[in-house]
Design an enzyme around this catalytic site. Structure first.
Site, short mmCIF file in Angstrom:
data_model
loop_
_atom_site.label_atom_id
_atom_site.label_comp_id
_atom_site.label_asym_id
_atom_site.label_seq_id
_atom_site.Cartn_x
_atom_site.Cartn_y
_atom_site.Cartn_z
N GLN A 54 52.41 55.23 94.31
CA GLN A 54 51.79 56.74 95.19
C GLN A 54 52.72 57.03 96.18
O GLN A 54 52.79 58.11 96.77
CB GLN A 54 50.55 56.16 95.88
CG GLN A 54 49.27 56.00 94.87
CD GLN A 54 48.95 57.41 94.32
OE1 GLN A 54 49.24 58.41 94.59
NE2 GLN A 54 48.37 57.26 93.17
N SER A 98 56.57 54.89 89.11
CA SER A 98 55.97 55.85 87.86
C SER A 98 56.62 57.28 88.12
O SER A 98 56.58 57.73 89.00
CB SER A 98 54.52 56.00 87.87
OG SER A 98 53.93 56.79 86.98
N HIS A 113 55.08 60.28 86.36
CA HIS A 113 54.42 61.20 86.39
C HIS A 113 53.53 61.54 87.38
O HIS A 113 52.70 62.34 87.71
CB HIS A 113 53.15 61.15 85.14
CG HIS A 113 52.22 60.12 85.33
ND1 HIS A 113 50.92 60.58 85.62
CD2 HIS A 113 52.14 58.94 85.40
CE1 HIS A 113 50.20 59.30 85.76
NE2 HIS A 113 50.95 58.42 85.64
N CYS A 170 29.57 56.78 88.38
CA CYS A 170 29.33 57.57 87.37
C CYS A 170 30.50 58.19 86.54
O CYS A 170 30.44 58.21 85.23
CB CYS A 170 28.62 58.70 87.54
SG CYS A 170 27.17 58.29 88.37
#
Lengths: 389, 127
Positions: A179, A199, A201, A325
């Site tokens: 991040q 990373s 992307h 959820c």
């Protein structure tokens, strides 16, 4: 209605300049870098150029960079690779409760193979206390893995302090910098890390490519055996277009970093202030200042994060939630719960992450839309009325 | 943190956008309330009966899109039914009516519990 994308921590769109850099390696320069003829050597050159750029950004040596299929593989390689190499010297690993699943997963897998893992708690802002790291170290400790910044709440960890401690004790120190890499300064010497995951992307590069910095001399076993690519630390033909794109994305990130970090920090602070002024019982998750420039994470009491995000989606605004959820698990966000917040607040967490193409007008639209959405959901919620009687 | 809105049927989305029968009934003939804090689900149901027939049903709910849509759908299904007929509604009926995914089937199970608890409350009041 214009779509507003506020989930840059999940992934970023490919920068057109990155695509331009990748394109020749998808079409004409298709060679395998391990071959000797010119096609292969052009590809080799592209891979090594990118390696140099990535090393340069974090002040490492090019040979200390190993390309992987992404951040998850980099984290797995760091943790399982060290465990495999040093398993005879010790079987204890220290990490923290709010790490990304790609760190927690390998740690849990190692527990099943007889390793002991300490999951350090965090304070209300999501920070690990370096003293706790020191206290957790035993004779068997072979690795400390603490993330640079949390992906959900954006909190920056005191990595440099932990790095000094690890260095003093002679224990390998890994940080998941997925991040922060390309967003804020990351220097492997300043941070005192031996291993660092990145990373592509998350910085407007392509998906499917990442890197692990491995300090010279660090013992590590590969996860993937086969050919001699990546100095025998990661077998398999290199993802040449992806790696080329990663290198270009790093170049662009380096040029943009100071201005962009400042712009996003101002936007972030304005956004948080605006939400707190228009919605009652809204709680900022994470540290108020030691946080990623583009991260806003709030818990909105009496509503469920998924319902908020679904409503936002109906208004063409993309945001994320730590509510159970959406993740398929039963428990809500392990990160928000670790801050000491109750389940209701964890279920009410919503994350907005901003990036290169986020404007002040985008944020204004969310600030206009969200109070109405929250009011509508609260008017339906039995919890809201109950607590207020 | 990934969103999974695509798993929702058009029916769920339509009701979620504009749920019917939100609210409370003062002096209800039956009331039920169930809560699953782990999943972040709360459902509340109010019934009014005219003789042996459920004449009015209202709800409040907090939770995901499926929770709100299912609780609203329950109020529509219960109107015009007797308590005995209400108890015949199964979780499979609710899942089917809303085209819930397997992952969201627990919402239908909670919905069935909500109906059963309201009828139990009705019977207690009339015992």
């Amino acid at each position: 209605m214009k779509r507003i994308y506020l989930d840059y921590a999940a992934t970023t769109p490919l920068h057109p300049e990155v695509f331009k850099a990748m394109k020749p390696y998808l079409l004409e320069n298709f060679g395998n870098p391990s071959t000797l003829y010119s096609y292969g050597q052009e590809a080799r050159q592209a891979v090594e150029n990118s390696r140099g750029k990535i090393a340069g950004l974090i002040h490492a040596k090019p040979e200390e960079i190993v390309f992987t299929s992404g951040g998850t593989e980099a984290n797995n390689l760091a943790i399982k690779g060290v465990a495999q190499a040093l398993g005879k010297e010790g079987n204890h690993i220290i990490t923290c409760a709010i790490e990304h699943h790609s760190v927690l997963g390998p740690c849990q897998a190692l527990e099943n193979r007889g390793f002991a893992v300490t999951y350090l708690p965090v304070n209300e802002y999501g920070q690990v206390n370096p003293e706790n790291v020191g206290n957790a170290i035993t004779q068997n400790t072979i690795l400390i893995s603490i993330m640079h910044a949390n992906n959900e709440i954006g909190t920056l960890q005191p990595v440099a302090e932990i790095g000094r401690l690890a260095r003093q004790k002679g224990i390998y120190f890994h940080t998941d910098a997925v991040q922060t890499f390309g967003h804020i300064p990351v220097d492997v010497e300043d941070l005192g890390v031996d291993l660092l995951s990145a990373s592509a992307h998350k910085i407007y590069g392509p998906k499917g490519v990442g890197a692990l910095y491995i300090r010279e001399g660090v013992k590590l076993e590969p996860l993937i055996d086969g050919g001699e690519q990546e100095d025998r630390r990661r077998a398999g033909t290199e993802n040449v277009p992806g790696i080329t794109g990663f290198g270009r994305a790093v170049e662009l990130a380096e040029a943009d970093m100071p201005g962009e970090a400042q712009r996003l920090t101002e936007l972030r602070n304005r956004f948080i202030k605006g939400l707190q002024a228009t919605i009652e019982d809204i709680h900022l998750n994470g540290h108020p200042s030691a946080r990623l420039p583009g991260n806003v994470n709030v818990s909105i009491n009496y509503v469920e994060g998924e319902a908020v995000c679904l409503n936002l989606d109906l208004e063409n605004i993309c945001a994320a939630t730590g509510s159970a959820c959406t993740t398929g698990s039963v428990e809500p966000s392990h990160v928000v719960l670790a801050l000491g917040k109750n389940r209701q607040l964890a279920h009410g967490s919503v994350r907005f992450t901003m990036g290169k193409w986020t404007t002040g007008a985008d944020i204004d639209r969310v600030k206009q839309a969200l109070p109405g959405i929250v009011a509508r959901l609260r008017s339906m919620s039995p919890l809201y009325r109950q607590d207020r009687h | 943190m990934a969103g999974r809105f695509s798993e929702y049927s058009e029916k769920v989305l339509k009701i979620f956008k504009n749920p019917a029968n939100v609210g409370v009934i003062k002096d209800p003939d039956a009331w039920s309330f169930i809560s699953d804090p782990t999943r972040g689900v709360t459902m509340e149901l109010f019934l009014k009966l005219d003789g042996a027939i459920i004449s009015d049903a209202r709800f409040r709910a907090s939770g995901c899109g499926a929770t709100i849509a299912t609780t609203s759908a329950i109020t529509e299904m219960l109107r015009g039914k007797t308590p005995e007929q209400a108890l015949e509604i199964t979780d499979a009926d609710l899942s089917q009516a809303l085209e819930l995914s397997e992952r969201k089937h627990y919402v239908a199970e909670l919905g069935m519990e909500l109906i059963a608890a309201s009828i139990e409350d009705y019977r207690k009041r009339n015992a």
